[in-house]
Design an enzyme around this catalytic site. Structure first.
Site, PDB file in Angstrom:
ATOM      1  CE  LYS A  47      -1.649  -4.702   3.438  1.00 35.57           C
ATOM      2  NZ  LYS A  47      -1.879  -5.996   2.813  1.00 35.57           N
ATOM      3  CB  SER A  70      -0.845  -0.038   1.276  1.00 41.23           C
ATOM      4  OG  SER A  70      -1.416   1.204   1.508  1.00 41.23           O
ATOM      5  CE1 TYR A  95      -3.983  -2.610   5.425  1.00 42.48           C
ATOM      6  CE2 TYR A  95      -3.592  -0.286   4.948  1.00 42.48           C
ATOM      7  CZ  TYR A  95      -3.812  -1.574   4.505  1.00 42.48           C
ATOM      8  OH  TYR A  95      -3.846  -1.842   3.163  1.00 42.48           O
TER       9      TYR A  95
HETATM   10  P1  NAD Z   1     -10.899  -6.772   0.986  1.00 38.49           P
HETATM   11  O1  NAD Z   1     -11.123  -6.700   2.454  1.00 38.49           O
HETATM   12  O2  NAD Z   1     -12.060  -6.555   0.088  1.00 38.49           O
HETATM   13  O3  NAD Z   1     -10.204  -8.147   0.595  1.00 38.49           O
HETATM   14  C1  NAD Z   1      -9.323  -8.824   1.466  1.00 38.49           C
HETATM   15  C2  NAD Z   1      -9.802 -10.266   1.547  1.00 38.49           C
HETATM   16  O4  NAD Z   1      -8.941 -10.998   2.417  1.00 38.49           O
HETATM   17  C3  NAD Z   1     -11.222 -10.382   2.115  1.00 38.49           C
HETATM   18  O5  NAD Z   1     -12.008 -11.148   1.237  1.00 38.49           O
HETATM   19  C4  NAD Z   1     -11.026 -11.087   3.462  1.00 38.49           C
HETATM   20  O6  NAD Z   1     -12.125 -11.910   3.781  1.00 38.49           O
HETATM   21  C5  NAD Z   1      -9.744 -11.850   3.233  1.00 38.49           C
HETATM   22  N1  NAD Z   1      -8.968 -12.136   4.431  1.00 38.49           N
HETATM   23  C6  NAD Z   1      -8.574 -11.269   5.414  1.00 38.49           C
HETATM   24  N2  NAD Z   1      -7.850 -11.946   6.334  1.00 38.49           N
HETATM   25  C7  NAD Z   1      -7.783 -13.241   5.924  1.00 38.49           C
HETATM   26  C8  NAD Z   1      -7.173 -14.404   6.455  1.00 38.49           C
HETATM   27  N3  NAD Z   1      -6.487 -14.400   7.617  1.00 38.49           N
HETATM   28  N4  NAD Z   1      -7.299 -15.567   5.785  1.00 38.49           N
HETATM   29  C9  NAD Z   1      -7.993 -15.620   4.618  1.00 38.49           C
HETATM   30  N5  NAD Z   1      -8.597 -14.551   4.085  1.00 38.49           N
HETATM   31  C10 NAD Z   1      -8.496 -13.376   4.730  1.00 38.49           C
HETATM   32  O7  NAD Z   1      -9.757  -5.714   0.639  1.00 38.49           O
HETATM   33  P2  NAD Z   1      -9.208  -5.232  -0.777  1.00 38.49           P
HETATM   34  O8  NAD Z   1      -9.532  -3.785  -0.900  1.00 38.49           O
HETATM   35  O9  NAD Z   1      -9.577  -6.164  -1.840  1.00 38.49           O
HETATM   36  O10 NAD Z   1      -7.652  -5.321  -0.480  1.00 38.49           O
HETATM   37  C11 NAD Z   1      -6.869  -6.439  -0.854  1.00 38.49           C
HETATM   38  C12 NAD Z   1      -5.468  -6.245  -0.309  1.00 38.49           C
HETATM   39  O11 NAD Z   1      -4.944  -5.006  -0.816  1.00 38.49           O
HETATM   40  C13 NAD Z   1      -5.423  -6.136   1.207  1.00 38.49           C
HETATM   41  O12 NAD Z   1      -4.269  -6.810   1.657  1.00 38.49           O
HETATM   42  C14 NAD Z   1      -5.311  -4.643   1.458  1.00 38.49           C
HETATM   43  O13 NAD Z   1      -4.644  -4.364   2.656  1.00 38.49           O
HETATM   44  C15 NAD Z   1      -4.499  -4.191   0.247  1.00 38.49           C
HETATM   45  N6  NAD Z   1      -4.725  -2.772  -0.102  1.00 38.49           N
HETATM   46  C16 NAD Z   1      -6.003  -2.317  -0.300  1.00 38.49           C
HETATM   47  C17 NAD Z   1      -6.208  -0.958  -0.592  1.00 38.49           C
HETATM   48  C18 NAD Z   1      -7.603  -0.412  -0.776  1.00 38.49           C
HETATM   49  O14 NAD Z   1      -7.779   0.817  -0.646  1.00 38.49           O
HETATM   50  N7  NAD Z   1      -8.603  -1.219  -1.089  1.00 38.49           N
HETATM   51  C19 NAD Z   1      -5.124  -0.094  -0.723  1.00 38.49           C
HETATM   52  C20 NAD Z   1      -3.846  -0.599  -0.533  1.00 38.49           C
HETATM   53  C21 NAD Z   1      -3.645  -1.955  -0.230  1.00 38.49           C
HETATM   54  N1  UFG Z   2     -12.850  11.454   2.506  1.00 42.76           N
HETATM   55  C1  UFG Z   2     -13.897  12.336   2.733  1.00 42.76           C
HETATM   56  N2  UFG Z   2     -15.084  11.815   3.156  1.00 42.76           N
HETATM   57  C2  UFG Z   2     -15.283  10.478   3.354  1.00 42.76           C
HETATM   58  C3  UFG Z   2     -14.199   9.583   3.118  1.00 42.76           C
HETATM   59  C4  UFG Z   2     -12.996  10.107   2.696  1.00 42.76           C
HETATM   60  O1  UFG Z   2     -13.757  13.535   2.555  1.00 42.76           O
HETATM   61  O2  UFG Z   2     -16.379  10.078   3.761  1.00 42.76           O
HETATM   62  C5  UFG Z   2     -11.572  11.979   1.981  1.00 42.76           C
HETATM   63  C6  UFG Z   2     -10.372  11.707   2.859  1.00 42.76           C
HETATM   64  O3  UFG Z   2     -10.249  12.710   3.826  1.00 42.76           O
HETATM   65  C7  UFG Z   2      -9.244  11.691   1.819  1.00 42.76           C
HETATM   66  C8  UFG Z   2      -9.912  11.131   0.569  1.00 42.76           C
HETATM   67  O4  UFG Z   2     -11.317  11.331   0.756  1.00 42.76           O
HETATM   68  O5  UFG Z   2      -8.837  13.007   1.549  1.00 42.76           O
HETATM   69  C9  UFG Z   2      -9.647   9.656   0.345  1.00 42.76           C
HETATM   70  O6  UFG Z   2      -9.978   8.942   1.524  1.00 42.76           O
HETATM   71  P1  UFG Z   2     -10.130   7.342   1.540  1.00 42.76           P
HETATM   72  O7  UFG Z   2     -10.570   6.966   2.914  1.00 42.76           O
HETATM   73  O8  UFG Z   2     -10.983   6.920   0.396  1.00 42.76           O
HETATM   74  O9  UFG Z   2      -8.666   6.825   1.219  1.00 42.76           O
HETATM   75  P2  UFG Z   2      -7.270   7.062   1.980  1.00 42.76           P
HETATM   76  O10 UFG Z   2      -6.369   7.768   1.024  1.00 42.76           O
HETATM   77  O11 UFG Z   2      -7.471   7.683   3.299  1.00 42.76           O
HETATM   78  O12 UFG Z   2      -6.749   5.574   2.229  1.00 42.76           O
HETATM   79  C10 UFG Z   2      -6.863   4.545   1.254  1.00 42.76           C
HETATM   80  C11 UFG Z   2      -7.076   3.203   1.967  1.00 42.76           C
HETATM   81  C12 UFG Z   2      -5.834   2.786   2.696  1.00 42.76           C
HETATM   82  C13 UFG Z   2      -4.685   2.784   1.729  1.00 42.76           C
HETATM   83  C14 UFG Z   2      -4.522   4.159   1.117  1.00 42.76           C
HETATM   84  C15 UFG Z   2      -3.387   4.199   0.134  1.00 42.76           C
HETATM   85  O13 UFG Z   2      -8.153   3.299   2.886  1.00 42.76           O
HETATM   86  O14 UFG Z   2      -5.998   1.496   3.200  1.00 42.76           O
HETATM   87  O15 UFG Z   2      -5.732   4.512   0.449  1.00 42.76           O
HETATM   88  O16 UFG Z   2      -3.441   3.154  -0.733  1.00 42.76           O
HETATM   89  F1  UFG Z   2      -3.572   2.431   2.364  1.00 42.76           F
END
Ligand code: NAD
Ligand code: UFG
Length: 336
Positions: A152, A124, A148
């Site tokens: 990572k 991330s 979190y």
């Molecule tokens: P998500 O929660 O939709 O998917 C993660 C999946 O992993 C879920 O289906 C959950 O049930 C499963 N899981 C969690 N712990 C587990 C375990 N111990 N064993 C088996 N399954 C397990 O999230 P996502 O948005 O699809 O994210 C996927 C990956 O990318 C995650 O590792 C997350 O941290 C990373 N990531 C997501 C974002 C984002 O904004 N969505 C940004 C950066 C990194």
């Molecule tokens: N925001 C609002 N209102 C809301 C939600 C978010 O104004 O209801 C704003 C936040 O303040 C920020 C922007 O929208 O300025 C984006 O916020 P998000 O919560 O959508 O995303 P973040 O950048 O805070 O974080 C996301 C994921 C993290 C990940 C990160 C970088 O939640 O897990 O992107 O990949 F690590």
């Protein structure tokens, strides 16, 4: 080629599964469904027009995970499984470290035991310190500001050390920026449990009438319109990045990190306007105080991924907004 997709029922995992099957890969999915549901697996099967093995497995359970390695000749792993809510990680740090680290450690143990040497890891942009200059390159200084993010950071360190010790290991750590959007079919998309923390699902649910308005967290940041700026990337572009990472892992050993972003920043107000225009609707919103822990601006320098992986995010903000709304509409119809 057989790919084990951990967390394949989740948001990014399910979209990547759909793309992999479309491109001829054979997949096995392991997911505990702690933050997802079997609907996503069924949606992928419908899109693909194919069945594939799904195991409801918690990766912390080493014996159950090992059974999957014993049952299939796995060539490569994409490790999406993990907990990802920043706020929850502050409240329950031990649960986050336990889940994200033990899962990764068990995977490493099975890889060594079963001779699987390639893994693509979901990292991330949160692994970058908040005071780096923008855009963020992969060499920017690292450090997180919540459990979190640290989980990572630590998983990357574990995988790096494993790749130093095991000379045939190939680890590709993909640092995602802000994934949004949905599969163009509308059959899968982002379905967070409870009230969404992230901007895009909150916008979509507000448009659907579930919330009365979008709260814009702060309009006094040092950004062009005062609201937070992020690098939003369409989830289908992100999925493509994983396929390119598999190609890279097949040809290289060692540990490599790549940013997956577009390289462009979009503010909260710009995203609200884009969603309104793309979907011809009106979104109620108000300005609220800043959210604790947020930074003003975060966007990627995507050049390394472009140069080495051949990755380029192609989908526009308009497509991100349209596909998000399409999925939200289809979901609301199937639920009513
Ligand atoms: P998500 O929660 O939709 O998917 C993660 C999946 O992993 C879920 O289906 C959950 O049930 C499963 N899981 C969690 N712990 C587990 C375990 N111990 N064993 C088996 N399954 C397990 O999230 P996502 O948005 O699809 O994210 C996927 C990956 O990318 C995650 O590792 C997350 O941290 C990373 N990531 C997501 C974002 C984002 O904004 N969505 C940004 C950066 C990194
Ligand atoms: N925001 C609002 N209102 C809301 C939600 C978010 O104004 O209801 C704003 C936040 O303040 C920020 C922007 O929208 O300025 C984006 O916020 P998000 O919560 O959508 O995303 P973040 O950048 O805070 O974080 C996301 C994921 C993290 C990940 C990160 C970088 O939640 O897990 O992107 O990949 F690590």
């Amino acid at each position: 080629m057989k790919i084990l997709v951990t967390g394949g029922a989740g948001y990014i995992g399910s979209h990547t599964c759909a793309l992999l099957i479309e491109n001829g890969f054979s997949i096995v999915v392991a997911d505990s469904l702690i933050n997802s549901s079997i609907n996503a697996i069924n949606g992928v099967k419908k899109i693909a027009g194919k069945d594939f093995p799904f195991y409801k497995t918690d990766l912390r359970d080493e014996a159950s995970l090992e059974k999957i390695f014993a049952a299939f000749e796995i060539d490569c792993i994409i490790h999406f499984a993990g907990l990802k809510a920043v706020g929850e990680s502050v409240e329950k740090p031990v649960m986050y470290y336990e889940n994200n680290l033990i899962s990764t450690l068990n995977l490493c143990k099975c890889m060594k035991k079963y001779g699987v040497s390639k893994v693509i890891f979901s990292s991330s942009a949160t692994v970058y310190k908040s005071d780096n200059p923008m855009p963020l390159t992969e060499n920017a200084s690292l450090g997180a500001c919540n459990p979190y993010g640290w989980s990572k950071f630590m998983c990357e360190q574990i995988l790096y050390d494993a790749s130093v010790a095991e000379k045939d290991f190939s680890v590709v750590s993909l640092r995602y920026f802000n994934p949004v959007g949905a599969h163009p079919s509308g059959l899968i998309g982002e379905e967070p449990n409870g009230i969404p923390n992230n901007l895009m699902p909150f916008i979509a649910q507000t448009a659907r009438g579930i919330h009365s308005e979008v709260k814009v967290f702060g309009n006094d940041y040092e950004t062009p319109d005062g609201t937070g700026v992020r690098d939003y990337i369409h989830v289908m572009d992100l999925a493509k990045g994983h396929q390119l990472a598999i190609d890279f892992a097949q040809k290289n050993t060692g540990f490599e990190t790549f940013n997956l972003g577009t390289g462009s920043g979009v503010s909260v107000l710009e995203m609200i306007k884009a969603f309104e225009t793309a979907n011809t609707l009106k979104l109620p919103y108000s300005i609220a105080p800043r959210r604790a822990g947020d930074i003003a601006i975060s966007y990627a320098n995507p050049e390394k991924a472009q140069k080495i992986l051949g990755f380029k995010a192609e989908k526009t903000v308009e497509e991100m907004c349209r596909d998000t709304w399409n999925f939200q509409n289809i979901t609301s119809k199937t639920q009513s």
